[in-house]
Design an enzyme around this catalytic site. Structure first.
Site, PDB file in Angstrom:
ATOM      1  N   ASP A 157     -10.456   2.811   2.391  1.00 60.04           N
ATOM      2  CA  ASP A 157     -10.665   2.171   3.695  1.00 60.04           C
ATOM      3  C   ASP A 157     -11.447   3.072   4.653  1.00 60.04           C
ATOM      4  O   ASP A 157     -12.257   2.582   5.448  1.00 60.04           O
ATOM      5  CB  ASP A 157      -9.320   1.793   4.333  1.00 60.04           C
ATOM      6  CG  ASP A 157      -8.700   0.577   3.666  1.00 60.04           C
ATOM      7  OD1 ASP A 157      -9.453  -0.261   3.130  1.00 60.04           O
ATOM      8  OD2 ASP A 157      -7.456   0.455   3.669  1.00 60.04           O
TER       9      ASP A 157
ATOM     10  N   LYS B 244       0.808  -1.224   0.000  1.00 67.71           N
ATOM     11  CA  LYS B 244       0.000   0.000   0.000  1.00 67.71           C
ATOM     12  C   LYS B 244       0.846   1.282   0.000  1.00 67.71           C
ATOM     13  O   LYS B 244       0.414   2.297  -0.533  1.00 67.71           O
ATOM     14  CB  LYS B 244      -0.961   0.013   1.193  1.00 67.71           C
ATOM     15  CG  LYS B 244      -2.084  -1.023   1.073  1.00 67.71           C
ATOM     16  CD  LYS B 244      -3.061  -0.874   2.213  1.00 67.71           C
ATOM     17  CE  LYS B 244      -4.152  -1.935   2.138  1.00 67.71           C
ATOM     18  NZ  LYS B 244      -5.197  -1.703   3.147  1.00 67.71           N
TER      19      LYS B 244
END
Ligand code: ATR
Length: 282
Positions: free
Chosen positions: A109, A72
């Protein structure tokens, strides 16, 4: 998978390893039920190849990809343009290939967390009181960013390694009080939201040692762990009569914006989808 035409849109999930990822099953469900000419595939990419692999996505005609552990941060560096949210969280989990061949990096997220919370606890009021967040990994950054954007004004952050919590608070900025791990129950007193972002309570890990007695009577308790669906923390909160929100919804909701960007439809999280995903969780 239904048969694809030459115009099929392709996306996937990049991780290492990636075999455990539930995302192909999740996106596959939406593609199938919505009758979309597209595919979503696992893309195992070793760390030494991550930059080249991400840069190759637009060249191969991909619509984009999700990015999971451990890539990420690399995705944040490889993308040509980054959303404000991804920048604030310090990680990219969704890559979108634009028509000019460039790569846009986003992080969904925070969206996934808050959508799940609002759906599971519609009576929860962001400005009703203090939120206590446990843990200081990547998930905590997304959760805190989401809480700030939702209008939560008082946030306490507690983590076993205090320095990591300090780093998170400093990176995100704003009014975040860092609390030593041993003082987490004091910080819970009167709080109206408790979020576990640690891995404690997950199958194979020790449960989170945390009395929820001090939480406000209208408190909501949520856990990002979804194996098991009802963690010991959620079970205790449920037994006290508090509203609980399990972690599966965050996984399902965070996937929606990417699917929309790649395949042109914002999909829904339905009971049928939850059942479908629970089957793969056993
Ligand atoms: P991610 O970045 O995906 O959220 P992570 O970096 O592994 O995952 O973080 C997991 C979280 O669980 C961390 O906050 C970790 O605390 P530390 O920062 O002290 O490592 C927390 N955690 C894991 N095992 C723990 C334990 N036995 N007791 C307390 N916290 C624990």
């Amino acid at each position: 998978m239904s048969s694809l035409s030459g115009n099929a849109k392709i996306a996937g999930v990049i991780g290492w390893p990636v075999a455990h990822s539930l995302s192909p099953r999740l996106h596959g469900y939406w593609l199938r039920t919505l009758g979309i000419d597209g595919a979503y595939i696992p893309l195992p990419v070793a760390p030494e190849n991550i930059f080249d692999a991400i840069k190759a996505l637009p060249k191969l005609g991909f619509a984009g990809a999700n990015v999971t552990v451990p890539h990420k941060q690399a995705a944040l560096e490889a993308a040509d343009e980054i959303s404000e949210t991804a920048n604030r969280i310090g990680a990219v989990n969704t890559l979108i290939c634009k028509s000019d061949g460039s790569l846009f990096g986003d992080n969904t997220d925070a969206f996934g967390f808050i959508e799940n919370l609002k759906t599971g606890a519609p009576a929860w009021q962001p400005d009703a009181g203090r939120a206590l967040v446990l843990g200081a990994g990547g998930a905590a950054r997304a959760v805190i960013t989401a809480l700030i954007d939702a209008g939560v004004t008082e946030i306490c952050l507690s983590n076993r390694t205090l320095a990591r919590a300090d780093d998170v608070a400093q990176y995100i900025g704003g009014n975040i009080a860092v609390v030593p791990w041993d003082d987490r129950e004091d910080a819970a007193r009167g709080a109206t939201l408790l979020v576990n972002t640690t891995s404690l309570g997950m199958v194979g890990k020790t449960p989170l040692q945390m009395s929820i007695r001090g939480l406000a009577d209208n408190a909501v308790v949520t856990d990002i762990v979804y194996t098991p669906l009802q963690t010991p923390l959620l079970a205790a909160a449920h037994a006290r009569g508090l509203t609980t929100v399990d972690g599966l919804g965050m996984l399902l909701h965070q996937a929606r914006p990417g699917f929309d960007a790649w395949f042109g439809v914002l999909p829904d999280v339905t009971d049928d989808l939850r059942h479908h995903m629970l089957k793969s969780l056993g």
